[in-house]
Design an enzyme around this catalytic site. Structure first.
Site, PDB file in Angstrom:
ATOM      1  N   ASP A 141     -23.664 -10.482 -49.704  1.00 39.77           N
ATOM      2  CA  ASP A 141     -22.851  -9.303 -49.342  1.00 39.77           C
ATOM      3  C   ASP A 141     -21.568  -9.239 -50.171  1.00 39.77           C
ATOM      4  O   ASP A 141     -21.284  -8.248 -50.830  1.00 39.77           O
ATOM      5  CB  ASP A 141     -22.451  -9.372 -47.869  1.00 39.77           C
ATOM      6  CG  ASP A 141     -23.600  -9.112 -46.912  1.00 39.77           C
ATOM      7  OD1 ASP A 141     -23.426  -9.416 -45.721  1.00 39.77           O
ATOM      8  OD2 ASP A 141     -24.660  -8.623 -47.350  1.00 39.77           O
ATOM      9  N   TYR A 235     -21.851  -0.588 -45.871  1.00 39.80           N
ATOM     10  CA  TYR A 235     -21.317  -1.291 -44.694  1.00 39.80           C
ATOM     11  C   TYR A 235     -19.963  -0.728 -44.235  1.00 39.80           C
ATOM     12  O   TYR A 235     -19.144  -0.281 -45.050  1.00 39.80           O
ATOM     13  CB  TYR A 235     -21.142  -2.767 -45.037  1.00 39.80           C
ATOM     14  CG  TYR A 235     -20.349  -3.543 -44.012  1.00 39.80           C
ATOM     15  CD1 TYR A 235     -19.007  -3.858 -44.226  1.00 39.80           C
ATOM     16  CD2 TYR A 235     -20.931  -3.931 -42.805  1.00 39.80           C
ATOM     17  CE1 TYR A 235     -18.273  -4.552 -43.281  1.00 39.80           C
ATOM     18  CE2 TYR A 235     -20.202  -4.623 -41.862  1.00 39.80           C
ATOM     19  CZ  TYR A 235     -18.877  -4.933 -42.103  1.00 39.80           C
ATOM     20  OH  TYR A 235     -18.141  -5.610 -41.160  1.00 39.80           O
TER      21      TYR A 235
END
Ligand SMILES: O=C(CO)[C@@H](O)[C@@H](O)COP(=O)(O)O
Length: 238
Positions: A141, A235
């Protein structure tokens, strides 16, 4: 980078510099909060862009004075330097890592914030000169792969900054473990660089613990790429 010396904060950057001083002062409180530092062993800076100098030569950086206790950090105490590390505003010597921060800003125009800590687990990996393998989705991520190691470099000139740039330029990672020293992180602004420092220490700890239990399992590159793309572009609150 050669440019005429900046001897004072230009009037058109005054408000932006003052805002950066408050932001950088506030962000230094995050270093002890997340247990990334002991004593004064860490620093945060933010670039102040000068739109009147498109080549970046008029940009400034705001950073803490060297050795200032986090208990004593205020916006007024922050100092301002040019991108060669020269003091432009402030009554104390800038952080001893200012040359490294300045070199990163001068050679990576996309970087708006730099953080340096000696956080325990990331520094332990740096002491071994070993990159942190990408075995956690949180690493995919935030770092898009492993956290790389930078060269051994002695503080005092631009060698640390040069090592950071050589390692991170072209990398998706926002963190580099400078060998035998500790982590430096970058971001679009100082807050992003602080976040990278927090997550770098977290993954350094988690992967270290995993290594004590056995061999961590790698993540396939296609999954690393997909996770990085989602986290960086989807996100969170949009
Ligand atoms: O690692 C070092 C010195 O080797 C520095 O990052 C650390 O001591 C913090 O220095 P500053 O207080 O920012 O000058």
């Amino acid at each position: 980078m050669t440019n005429t010396p900046i001897t004072e904060v230009p009037a058109h950057l005054r408000a932006a510099v003052d805002a950066a001083k408050q932001k950088v002062a506030d962000l230094h409180a995050e270093l002890p909060r997340w247990e990334l530092v002991v004593w004064t062993a860490g620093n945060v800076s933010e670039r102040v862009r000068d739109d009147r100098s498109p080549d970046g030569t008029g940009d400034l950086l705001v950073i803490k004075p060297s050795g200032l206790s986090y208990d004593d950090i205020t916006a007024e105490a922050m100092v301002v330097c040019d991108l060669e590390g020269n003091l432009v505003e402030g009554d104390r010597a800038p952080s001893s890592d200012t040359a490294a921060h300045a070199y990163v800003y001068a050679h990576m125009p996309e970087v708006g914030g730099v953080v340096h800590t000696h956080s325990t687990y990331a520094t332990a990996w740096a002491a071994r000169g070993e990159e942190i393998p990408c075995v956690l989705t949180m690493m995919a991520d935030e770092f898009g792969g492993p956290v790389p190691v930078g060269p051994f470099a002695i503080i005092g000139d631009d060698s640390i900054g040069r090592g950071i740039v050589e390692t991170l330029r072209g990398s998706r990672s926002k963190a580099v473990l400078m060998q035998n020293h500790g982590p430096f992180t970058i971001g679009g602004d100082a807050k992003a660089a602080v976040k990278a420092a927090v997550l770098c220490e977290e993954v350094a700890r988690a992967v270290h613990v995993s290594c004590q239990l056995g061999e961590p399992l790698p993540i396939a590159q296609e999954h690393v790429d997909a996770l990085y793309d989602r986290y960086q572009n989807v996100y969170g609150q949009r």
